[in-house]
Design a protein around this motif. Structure first.
Motif, PDB file in Angstrom:
ATOM      1  N   PRO A  41       0.821  -1.222   0.000  1.00  0.00           N
ATOM      2  CA  PRO A  41       0.000   0.000   0.000  1.00  0.00           C
ATOM      3  C   PRO A  41       0.852   1.269   0.000  1.00  0.00           C
ATOM      4  CG  PRO A  41      -0.817  -1.570   1.614  1.00  0.00           C
ATOM      5  CD  PRO A  41       0.502  -2.097   1.131  1.00  0.00           C
ATOM      6  N   THR A  42       0.373   2.270  -0.713  1.00  0.00           N
ATOM      7  CA  THR A  42       0.937   3.616  -0.621  1.00  0.00           C
ATOM      8  C   THR A  42       0.013   4.430   0.267  1.00  0.00           C
ATOM      9  OG1 THR A  42       1.988   3.524  -2.804  1.00  0.00           O
ATOM     10  CG2 THR A  42       1.505   5.709  -1.898  1.00  0.00           C
ATOM     11  N   VAL A  43       0.558   4.942   1.372  1.00  0.00           N
ATOM     12  CA  VAL A  43      -0.260   5.601   2.389  1.00  0.00           C
ATOM     13  C   VAL A  43       0.281   7.004   2.657  1.00  0.00           C
ATOM     14  CG1 VAL A  43      -1.155   5.472   4.744  1.00  0.00           C
ATOM     15  CG2 VAL A  43      -0.776   3.366   3.446  1.00  0.00           C
ATOM     16  N   LEU A  44      -0.606   7.991   2.630  1.00  0.00           N
ATOM     17  CA  LEU A  44      -0.261   9.381   2.927  1.00  0.00           C
ATOM     18  C   LEU A  44      -0.969   9.791   4.209  1.00  0.00           C
ATOM     19  CD1 LEU A  44      -0.760  10.863  -0.651  1.00  0.00           C
ATOM     20  CD2 LEU A  44       1.317   9.854   0.317  1.00  0.00           C
ATOM     21  N   ARG A  45      -0.246  10.461   5.117  1.00  0.00           N
ATOM     22  CA  ARG A  45      -0.816  10.869   6.401  1.00  0.00           C
ATOM     23  C   ARG A  45      -0.481  12.325   6.679  1.00  0.00           C
ATOM     24  NH1 ARG A  45       2.581   7.802   9.889  1.00  0.00           N
ATOM     25  NH2 ARG A  45       1.267   8.407  11.640  1.00  0.00           N
ATOM     26  N   LEU A  46      -1.492  13.075   7.080  1.00  0.00           N
ATOM     27  CA  LEU A  46      -1.318  14.481   7.459  1.00  0.00           C
ATOM     28  C   LEU A  46      -1.905  14.652   8.854  1.00  0.00           C
ATOM     29  CD1 LEU A  46      -0.490  17.387   6.617  1.00  0.00           C
ATOM     30  CD2 LEU A  46      -2.851  17.686   5.813  1.00  0.00           C
ATOM     31  N   GLY A  47      -1.088  15.142   9.800  1.00  0.00           N
ATOM     32  CA  GLY A  47      -1.535  15.211  11.186  1.00  0.00           C
ATOM     33  C   GLY A  47      -1.223  16.521  11.863  1.00  0.00           C
ATOM     34  N   LEU A  48      -1.916  16.756  12.972  1.00  0.00           N
ATOM     35  CA  LEU A  48      -1.739  17.956  13.784  1.00  0.00           C
ATOM     36  C   LEU A  48      -1.670  17.536  15.245  1.00  0.00           C
ATOM     37  CD1 LEU A  48      -1.753  21.138  13.440  1.00  0.00           C
ATOM     38  CD2 LEU A  48      -4.147  21.014  14.171  1.00  0.00           C
ATOM     39  N   ALA A  49      -0.713  18.113  15.980  1.00  0.00           N
ATOM     40  CA  ALA A  49      -0.579  17.861  17.421  1.00  0.00           C
ATOM     41  C   ALA A  49      -0.649  19.188  18.153  1.00  0.00           C
ATOM     42  CB  ALA A  49       0.746  17.154  17.719  1.00  0.00           C
ATOM     43  N   PHE A  50      -1.494  19.242  19.178  1.00  0.00           N
ATOM     44  CA  PHE A  50      -1.708  20.468  19.947  1.00  0.00           C
ATOM     45  C   PHE A  50      -1.565  20.155  21.427  1.00  0.00           C
ATOM     46  CE2 PHE A  50      -5.053  23.346  21.950  1.00  0.00           C
ATOM     47  CZ  PHE A  50      -4.187  24.431  22.067  1.00  0.00           C
ATOM     48  N   GLN A  51      -0.646  20.858  22.092  1.00  0.00           N
ATOM     49  CA  GLN A  51      -0.390  20.657  23.522  1.00  0.00           C
ATOM     50  C   GLN A  51      -0.678  21.956  24.264  1.00  0.00           C
ATOM     51  OE1 GLN A  51       3.529  19.203  24.408  1.00  0.00           O
ATOM     52  NE2 GLN A  51       2.899  18.373  26.388  1.00  0.00           N
ATOM     53  N   PRO A  52      -1.947  22.156  24.688  1.00  0.00           N
ATOM     54  CA  PRO A  52      -2.318  23.417  25.344  1.00  0.00           C
ATOM     55  C   PRO A  52      -1.677  23.590  26.711  1.00  0.00           C
ATOM     56  CG  PRO A  52      -4.131  21.851  25.413  1.00  0.00           C
ATOM     57  CD  PRO A  52      -3.093  21.253  24.524  1.00  0.00           C
ATOM     58  N   SER A  53      -1.286  22.468  27.357  1.00  0.00           N
ATOM     59  CA  SER A  53      -0.616  22.531  28.657  1.00  0.00           C
ATOM     60  C   SER A  53       0.343  21.361  28.762  1.00  0.00           C
ATOM     61  CB  SER A  53      -1.642  22.479  29.793  1.00  0.00           C
ATOM     62  OG  SER A  53      -2.248  21.197  29.863  1.00  0.00           O
ATOM     63  N   GLY A  54       1.131  21.349  29.823  1.00  0.00           N
ATOM     64  CA  GLY A  54       2.086  20.271  30.009  1.00  0.00           C
ATOM     65  C   GLY A  54       1.443  18.944  30.311  1.00  0.00           C
ATOM     66  N   GLN A  55       0.163  18.947  30.675  1.00  0.00           N
ATOM     67  CA  GLN A  55      -0.532  17.719  31.031  1.00  0.00           C
ATOM     68  C   GLN A  55      -1.411  17.165  29.913  1.00  0.00           C
ATOM     69  OE1 GLN A  55      -0.621  20.529  33.275  1.00  0.00           O
ATOM     70  NE2 GLN A  55       1.233  19.560  34.118  1.00  0.00           N
TER      71      GLN A  55
END
Length: 289
Positions: A189-203
């Motif tokens: 398979p050819t797989v494309l992934r687009l992601g976002l990571a959001f860390q509003p606080s240390g927890q």
């Protein structure tokens, strides 16, 4: 006497055919296809595998660009048991090395049993420049059907992660852009992934990702990680597949990390995922995102 020998040979052939056919039936049910990018690591599974924008010790498996942001060296092993079915286990071993010129990593994976198994050996090279990290991975992939065939090929993977702000990261990962294949009738398979990571606080960590296998509809994934108490994390995740739920937790004890996750398939049931990691040096805090 000759007839008995012929019948015995035919029976053995049918047994193999049925067993192999059963394996490919599971493949068609979404368990896996030959050479596909199976996510490695219990933390990843606890977050529904929405890891394209994350830079952590499991990046050597899930997005090589993440290795470029690592500041510490890790070794880790993972075990994945799917649906309590014999022959559907995956073992993996990975490590990374941080260097001022380029960060590197190595991975080893094995899926299957004696009848059918796949093996991968991968090398990762990654570099970060300011707020952007680029990574490439080349893997030697082999698939073996006992007494019938053995195929091998090379699979390439590319990734990029950008720190949009101290709290937000955007990541992209492309697997098998060269359209390599192990079998004529089945491409990897050819797989494309687009992601976002959001860390509003240390927890708290929130992740989301869109995954596009060129042969299947787009899959949306979302995950959440929360530090409940010091060095103890709980995780959960969902995907756009109906009734596809992920749960997990992680524990850190000095330089050791243990992660566990449980996921389910709407037709085949539950799977379990385990990871044990060791941080070789402890001069800086571990990368969180």
């Amino acid at each position: 006497m000759t007839k008995i020998k012929v019948k015995s040979t035919v029976l053995t052939g049918w047994q193999k055919t049925l067993l192999i056919g059963g394996f490919y039936l599971l493949v068609c049910s979404g368990v896996r296809a030959s050479g596909e990018p199976f996510p490695i690591g219990a933390r990843s599974w606890g977050l529904a595998n929405a890891t394209a924008a994350m830079a952590d010790k499991q990046s050597v498996f899930n997005n090589p660009a993440g290795v470029g942001f690592l500041t510490e060296n890790f070794v880790h092993t993972a075990y994945h048991s799917r649906f309590n079915l014999a022959g559907l286990q995956t073992f993996a071993l990975g490590a990374n090395y941080v260097h001022r010129l380029v960060n590197t990593g190595i991975t080893v994976e094995r899926f299957g049993d004696k009848l059918y198994h796949e093996q991968k050996l991968g090398l990762v090279f990654a570099k970060s420049i300011d707020r952007v990290a680029l990574g490439i991975k080349v893997s030697y992939s082999q698939a073996v059907v006992e007494n019938l065939s053995s195929k091998h090929t090379f699979v390439t993977e590319f990734g990029v992660i950008s720190k949009l702000s101290p709290k937000v990261q955007l990541g992209f990962n492309a697997y098998n852009l060269t359209r390599a294949q192990l079998y004529i009738s089945q491409r990897i398979p050819t797989v494309l992934r687009l992601g976002l990571a959001f860390q509003p606080s240390g927890q708290l960590l929130l992740v989301a990702e869109a995954e596009k296998d060129l042969d299947f509809p787009t899959l949306i994934k979302m995950g959440l990680e929360y530090q409940l108490v010091r060095n103890f994390y709980i995780r959960t995740g969902l995907t756009s597949k109906i009734n596809d739920v992920h749960l997990g937790f992680g524990i850190k004890a000095k330089q050791f990390f243990f992660d566990y996750a449980m996921s389910n398939h709407s037709m085949l049931g539950f799977s379990q995922h385990f990871t044990l990691a060791y941080q070789l040096n402890k001069t800086k805090p571990d990368t969180k995102l």
